[in-house]
Design a protein around this motif. Structure first.
Motif, PDB file in Angstrom:
ATOM      1  N   GLU A  28       5.149   3.504  13.287  1.00  0.00           N
ATOM      2  CA  GLU A  28       6.495   3.530  12.764  1.00  0.00           C
ATOM      3  C   GLU A  28       7.279   2.284  13.138  1.00  0.00           C
ATOM      4  O   GLU A  28       8.441   2.146  12.791  1.00  0.00           O
ATOM      5  CB  GLU A  28       7.248   4.755  13.298  1.00  0.00           C
ATOM      6  CG  GLU A  28       6.652   6.081  12.860  1.00  0.00           C
ATOM      7  CD  GLU A  28       7.363   7.242  13.554  1.00  0.00           C
ATOM      8  OE1 GLU A  28       7.119   7.427  14.757  1.00  0.00           O
ATOM      9  OE2 GLU A  28       8.144   7.921  12.901  1.00  0.00           O
ATOM     10  N   ALA A  29       6.640   1.361  13.853  1.00  0.00           N
ATOM     11  CA  ALA A  29       7.361   0.229  14.418  1.00  0.00           C
ATOM     12  C   ALA A  29       8.015  -0.633  13.356  1.00  0.00           C
ATOM     13  O   ALA A  29       9.102  -1.158  13.569  1.00  0.00           O
ATOM     14  CB  ALA A  29       6.416  -0.627  15.262  1.00  0.00           C
ATOM     15  N   GLY A  30       7.370  -0.782  12.209  1.00  0.00           N
ATOM     16  CA  GLY A  30       7.932  -1.647  11.186  1.00  0.00           C
ATOM     17  C   GLY A  30       9.305  -1.215  10.741  1.00  0.00           C
ATOM     18  O   GLY A  30      10.172  -2.038  10.469  1.00  0.00           O
ATOM     19  N   GLY A  31       9.555   0.074  10.660  1.00  0.00           N
ATOM     20  CA  GLY A  31      10.839   0.566  10.210  1.00  0.00           C
ATOM     21  C   GLY A  31      11.877   0.615  11.291  1.00  0.00           C
ATOM     22  O   GLY A  31      13.034   0.933  11.032  1.00  0.00           O
ATOM     23  N   ALA A  32      11.503   0.308  12.536  1.00  0.00           N
ATOM     24  CA  ALA A  32      12.437   0.430  13.648  1.00  0.00           C
ATOM     25  C   ALA A  32      13.180  -0.858  13.932  1.00  0.00           C
ATOM     26  O   ALA A  32      14.042  -0.907  14.780  1.00  0.00           O
ATOM     27  CB  ALA A  32      11.680   0.856  14.900  1.00  0.00           C
ATOM     28  N   ILE A  33      12.841  -1.928  13.203  1.00  0.00           N
ATOM     29  CA  ILE A  33      13.385  -3.243  13.516  1.00  0.00           C
ATOM     30  C   ILE A  33      14.594  -3.530  12.643  1.00  0.00           C
ATOM     31  O   ILE A  33      14.609  -3.246  11.453  1.00  0.00           O
ATOM     32  CB  ILE A  33      12.311  -4.325  13.304  1.00  0.00           C
ATOM     33  CG1 ILE A  33      11.133  -4.080  14.255  1.00  0.00           C
ATOM     34  CG2 ILE A  33      12.870  -5.710  13.542  1.00  0.00           C
ATOM     35  CD1 ILE A  33       9.973  -4.997  14.013  1.00  0.00           C
ATOM     36  N   ASP A  34      15.619  -4.097  13.227  1.00  0.00           N
ATOM     37  CA  ASP A  34      16.816  -4.480  12.511  1.00  0.00           C
ATOM     38  C   ASP A  34      16.449  -5.450  11.397  1.00  0.00           C
ATOM     39  O   ASP A  34      15.605  -6.310  11.557  1.00  0.00           O
ATOM     40  CB  ASP A  34      17.772  -5.138  13.496  1.00  0.00           C
ATOM     41  CG  ASP A  34      19.143  -5.347  12.894  1.00  0.00           C
ATOM     42  OD1 ASP A  34      19.353  -4.958  11.741  1.00  0.00           O
ATOM     43  OD2 ASP A  34      20.006  -5.897  13.608  1.00  0.00           O
ATOM     44  N   SER A  35      17.098  -5.338  10.239  1.00  0.00           N
ATOM     45  CA  SER A  35      16.714  -6.116   9.070  1.00  0.00           C
ATOM     46  C   SER A  35      17.589  -7.344   8.852  1.00  0.00           C
ATOM     47  O   SER A  35      17.534  -7.960   7.800  1.00  0.00           O
ATOM     48  CB  SER A  35      16.765  -5.229   7.822  1.00  0.00           C
ATOM     49  OG  SER A  35      18.076  -4.723   7.630  1.00  0.00           O
ATOM     50  N   THR A  36      18.404  -7.730   9.792  1.00  0.00           N
ATOM     51  CA  THR A  36      19.284  -8.879   9.613  1.00  0.00           C
ATOM     52  C   THR A  36      18.500 -10.179   9.590  1.00  0.00           C
ATOM     53  O   THR A  36      17.517 -10.354  10.301  1.00  0.00           O
ATOM     54  CB  THR A  36      20.333  -8.938  10.739  1.00  0.00           C
ATOM     55  OG1 THR A  36      19.659  -8.929  11.995  1.00  0.00           O
ATOM     56  CG2 THR A  36      21.273  -7.750  10.669  1.00  0.00           C
ATOM     57  N   ARG A  37      18.966 -11.111   8.778  1.00  0.00           N
ATOM     58  CA  ARG A  37      18.260 -12.379   8.590  1.00  0.00           C
ATOM     59  C   ARG A  37      18.297 -13.263   9.825  1.00  0.00           C
ATOM     60  O   ARG A  37      17.443 -14.130   9.997  1.00  0.00           O
ATOM     61  CB  ARG A  37      18.870 -13.132   7.400  1.00  0.00           C
ATOM     62  CG  ARG A  37      18.547 -12.491   6.060  1.00  0.00           C
ATOM     63  CD  ARG A  37      17.102 -12.718   5.686  1.00  0.00           C
ATOM     64  NE  ARG A  37      16.715 -11.931   4.526  1.00  0.00           N
ATOM     65  CZ  ARG A  37      15.493 -11.910   4.026  1.00  0.00           C
ATOM     66  NH1 ARG A  37      14.534 -12.615   4.606  1.00  0.00           N
ATOM     67  NH2 ARG A  37      15.200 -11.165   2.976  1.00  0.00           N
ATOM     68  N   ASP A  38      19.296 -13.108  10.689  1.00  0.00           N
ATOM     69  CA  ASP A  38      19.396 -13.964  11.863  1.00  0.00           C
ATOM     70  C   ASP A  38      18.715 -13.357  13.077  1.00  0.00           C
ATOM     71  O   ASP A  38      18.893 -13.833  14.200  1.00  0.00           O
ATOM     72  CB  ASP A  38      20.858 -14.272  12.185  1.00  0.00           C
ATOM     73  CG  ASP A  38      21.691 -13.014  12.415  1.00  0.00           C
ATOM     74  OD1 ASP A  38      21.148 -11.903  12.205  1.00  0.00           O
ATOM     75  OD2 ASP A  38      22.869 -13.148  12.797  1.00  0.00           O
ATOM     76  N   ARG A  39      17.926 -12.342  12.872  1.00  0.00           N
ATOM     77  CA  ARG A  39      17.211 -11.721  13.977  1.00  0.00           C
ATOM     78  C   ARG A  39      16.199 -12.691  14.588  1.00  0.00           C
ATOM     79  O   ARG A  39      15.491 -13.411  13.902  1.00  0.00           O
ATOM     80  CB  ARG A  39      16.465 -10.479  13.474  1.00  0.00           C
ATOM     81  CG  ARG A  39      15.505  -9.876  14.488  1.00  0.00           C
ATOM     82  CD  ARG A  39      14.708  -8.754  13.873  1.00  0.00           C
ATOM     83  NE  ARG A  39      13.976  -9.170  12.703  1.00  0.00           N
ATOM     84  CZ  ARG A  39      13.220  -8.359  11.972  1.00  0.00           C
ATOM     85  NH1 ARG A  39      13.148  -7.100  12.292  1.00  0.00           N
ATOM     86  NH2 ARG A  39      12.569  -8.811  10.916  1.00  0.00           N
ATOM     87  N   ARG A  40      16.122 -12.680  15.914  1.00  0.00           N
ATOM     88  CA  ARG A  40      15.105 -13.437  16.641  1.00  0.00           C
ATOM     89  C   ARG A  40      14.396 -12.442  17.558  1.00  0.00           C
ATOM     90  O   ARG A  40      14.927 -12.072  18.609  1.00  0.00           O
ATOM     91  CB  ARG A  40      15.726 -14.561  17.449  1.00  0.00           C
ATOM     92  CG  ARG A  40      16.441 -15.612  16.603  1.00  0.00           C
ATOM     93  CD  ARG A  40      17.056 -16.709  17.467  1.00  0.00           C
ATOM     94  NE  ARG A  40      16.026 -17.494  18.131  1.00  0.00           N
ATOM     95  CZ  ARG A  40      15.454 -18.571  17.600  1.00  0.00           C
ATOM     96  NH1 ARG A  40      15.812 -18.985  16.393  1.00  0.00           N
ATOM     97  NH2 ARG A  40      14.545 -19.250  18.259  1.00  0.00           N
ATOM     98  N   LEU A  41      13.236 -11.998  17.139  1.00  0.00           N
ATOM     99  CA  LEU A  41      12.466 -11.009  17.888  1.00  0.00           C
ATOM    100  C   LEU A  41      11.460 -11.711  18.784  1.00  0.00           C
ATOM    101  O   LEU A  41      10.636 -12.495  18.314  1.00  0.00           O
ATOM    102  CB  LEU A  41      11.735 -10.063  16.927  1.00  0.00           C
ATOM    103  CG  LEU A  41      10.807  -9.024  17.566  1.00  0.00           C
ATOM    104  CD1 LEU A  41      11.557  -8.117  18.527  1.00  0.00           C
ATOM    105  CD2 LEU A  41      10.105  -8.192  16.489  1.00  0.00           C
ATOM    106  N   MET A  42      11.538 -11.435  20.077  1.00  0.00           N
ATOM    107  CA  MET A  42      10.591 -12.013  21.031  1.00  0.00           C
ATOM    108  C   MET A  42       9.563 -10.965  21.430  1.00  0.00           C
ATOM    109  O   MET A  42       9.920  -9.866  21.862  1.00  0.00           O
ATOM    110  CB  MET A  42      11.334 -12.492  22.290  1.00  0.00           C
ATOM    111  CG  MET A  42      10.411 -13.155  23.321  1.00  0.00           C
ATOM    112  SD  MET A  42      11.217 -13.469  24.913  1.00  0.00           S
ATOM    113  CE  MET A  42      11.069 -11.855  25.714  1.00  0.00           C
TER     114      MET A  42
END
Length: 211
Positions: free
Chosen positions: A11-25
Motif C-alpha cells: 500500500e506504500a504507493g498510495g501513502a505518499i504525498d502527491s505534491t510536486r515539490d516533495r523530496r522523499l529521502m
C-alpha cells in the motif's frame, strides 16, 4: 494513544504525498540480501508511475561499487527525479565498527537526521526500521516526518497457532510491543509499513482499543 497510520508494504504507493515539490529521502545503508533488490523495485515503480517530486536514496559508498546495476537504473528510467547519495567513507566505517545494536541505532538516527536536513527532505523512509527504533522510542525528533519499513516483527507469532516461544522469544515479543506503541507516539513518526499483514492487523487493533 493516537498511533500513526500503518499499512502493508504493497500500500506504500498510495501513502505518499502527491505534491510536486516533495523530496522523499530513502535511508538504506545496507548492501546485502534483499536491500538492493527492493531498491530496484522501488526505483522502477517510481519511474513507471511518474510519481511527483524527487527521490533521494542515501546509501553506503560500498553500495555504489557492489550494485552498479541498481545505481544505473535512474539513468535508464528517470534520471531527473531519482538520485543516489553516498555517505562518506568515515560514516560507513563508523556504522560498521559499532559494537552494539544500541550504538548502531543511534548512529543510524544521527545520519538520518543529518541527511534529511542537508537534502531538505520533506519526508524520510527508513528501509530497515527494525535496527533504529530506539531513538524514536526515547522521543528524539527528526527534521522531517519519518516513516519506516518493519521487516521482522515477531510479537504476533503466538496468535498464529502451533508456536511455543521460549523465554528469550517472549522477552523479545514484549520488547517489540512496547517499542511499537512508543515510537508511534513520537511527533516525527508518520507511517509504519510492514511486510506481514498479520502484524499490521494486530497493531491496528491496539490503535482502535486505545482511541
Amino acid at each position: 494513544m493516537a498511533m500513526s497510520s500503518l499499512r502493508t508494504a504493497t500500500e506504500a504507493g498510495g501513502a505518499i504525498d502527491s505534491t510536486r515539490d516533495r523530496r522523499l529521502m530513502l535511508f538504506a545503508p545496507w548492501c546485502f540480501g534483499h536491500h538492493p533488490i527492493y531498491l530496484g523495485h522501488l526505483i522502477r515503480h517510481w519511474c513507471e508511475q511518474e510519481l511527483p517530486g524527487t527521490l533521494e536514496i542515501v546509501v553506503l559508498p560500498a553500495f555504489l561499487q557492489a550494485h552498479p546495476d541498481v545505481v544505473n537504473l535512474p539513468a535508464a528510467y528517470c534520471s531527473s527525479s531519482v538520485r543516489f547519495v553516498a555517505m562518506t567513507d568515515r560514516e560507513q566505517a563508523d556504522l560498521e565498527t559499532k559494537d552494539s545494536g544500541l550504538e548502531r541505532a543511534f548512529q543510524q538516527y544521527h545520519l538520518i537526521c543529518k541527511y534529511a536536513q542537508s537534502l531538505q527532505a520533506t519526508q524520510a523512509l527508513v528501509m530497515f526500521f527494525d535496527s533504529c527504533q530506539i531513538p524514536l522510542v526515547l522521543g528524539l525528533l527528526s527534521p522531517c516526518p519519518l516513516s519506516g519499513l518493519y521487516f521482522r516483527p515477531t510479537f504476533h507469532y503466538a496468535q498464529l497457532g502451533g508456536y511455543a516461544p521460549g523465554w528469550k522469544e517472549r522477552v523479545q515479543q514484549w520488547r517489540e510491543k512496547i517499542f511499537c506503541r512508543e515510537f508511534c507516539k513520537n511527533a516525527s513518526f508518520r507511517t509504519l509499513f510492514c511486510l506481514d499483514p498479520f502484524a499490521t492487523d494486530l497493531i491496528r487493533g491496539w490503535d482502535q482499543s486505545s482511541s
